[in-house]
Scaffold this motif. Sequence first.
Motif, short mmCIF file in Angstrom:
data_model
loop_
_atom_site.label_atom_id
_atom_site.label_comp_id
_atom_site.label_asym_id
_atom_site.label_seq_id
_atom_site.Cartn_x
_atom_site.Cartn_y
_atom_site.Cartn_z
N PRO A 148 0.84 -1.19 0.00
CA PRO A 148 0.00 0.00 0.00
C PRO A 148 0.88 1.25 0.00
CG PRO A 148 -0.02 -1.03 2.16
CD PRO A 148 0.77 -1.93 1.25
N ALA A 149 0.34 2.34 -0.51
CA ALA A 149 1.07 3.61 -0.53
C ALA A 149 0.06 4.75 -0.55
CB ALA A 149 1.99 3.67 -1.76
N THR A 150 0.55 5.98 -0.67
CA THR A 150 -0.32 7.15 -0.57
C THR A 150 -1.24 7.34 -1.76
OG1 THR A 150 1.30 8.61 -1.59
CG2 THR A 150 1.38 8.41 0.79
N ASP A 151 -0.98 6.70 -2.88
CA ASP A 151 -1.76 6.97 -4.09
C ASP A 151 -3.10 6.24 -4.14
OD1 ASP A 151 -0.92 4.38 -4.58
OD2 ASP A 151 -0.15 4.78 -6.59
N GLY A 152 -3.38 5.39 -3.18
CA GLY A 152 -4.67 4.70 -3.14
C GLY A 152 -4.82 3.54 -4.10
N THR A 153 -3.77 3.18 -4.81
CA THR A 153 -3.82 2.05 -5.72
C THR A 153 -4.07 0.77 -4.93
OG1 THR A 153 -2.29 3.08 -7.27
CG2 THR A 153 -2.49 0.69 -7.41
N ALA A 154 -5.03 -0.02 -5.38
CA ALA A 154 -5.30 -1.29 -4.71
C ALA A 154 -4.11 -2.23 -4.90
CB ALA A 154 -6.57 -1.93 -5.27
N THR A 155 -3.75 -2.94 -3.85
CA THR A 155 -2.64 -3.89 -3.94
C THR A 155 -3.11 -5.16 -4.66
OG1 THR A 155 -3.14 -4.95 -1.84
CG2 THR A 155 -1.67 -3.04 -1.78
N ALA A 156 -2.17 -5.97 -5.07
CA ALA A 156 -2.50 -7.23 -5.74
C ALA A 156 -3.36 -8.10 -4.83
CB ALA A 156 -1.23 -7.96 -6.14
N LEU A 157 -3.08 -8.12 -3.54
CA LEU A 157 -3.87 -8.89 -2.60
C LEU A 157 -5.31 -8.37 -2.52
CD1 LEU A 157 -4.20 -11.06 -0.42
CD2 LEU A 157 -3.33 -9.39 1.24
#
Length: 171
Positions: A148-157
């Motif tokens: 996870p990071a600040t950009d809100g991109t969903a992780t692979a999980l």
Amino acid sequence: MPLLKNGLVAADHWIAIEDEAPLPEGRPVLVSHARWLAERNTLAARKAPLGIRLPNSLDVLAFGPEAGRFDLIVLEFPKFSDGRAYSQARLLRERFGYRGELRATGQVLRDQLRLMHRCGFDAYEFDRPDAARIFAGALQDFSAAYQPATDGTATALELRLRRLRKPEAAE
């Protein structure tokens, strides 16, 4: 040194000022953290944009409440294997709500650019004149993220779990 913003080479309007040099009037200046500590009142009273360069050894938790005073914060990557500036960037963006330009400088490598972006960086200084060609498309190289990071991109999980929870279409 080439500056990359929004995937393109951009002009750098900031003037990096040495600690002992006089400040130009009405121009955006970039000062060291040491100079900020020594001349805080004078620098805060300026009517022009102010940027600061932070060493990666700085405790951002102590600095964070002041982050909003600056239009530009430059974080250093002295070695590609030293990732403290990633943590600094996330803290500045997430905990302290910093919305100004956050720039990476030093050992900025193409394969680390996407994670830098995901941690909150939006500008990158490179020591290579062919940076635009080398770094073109680096932010789109990968379609999934593992952390996870600040950009809100969903992780692979997260994507995998969503797919598993998705109700099957009625037959």
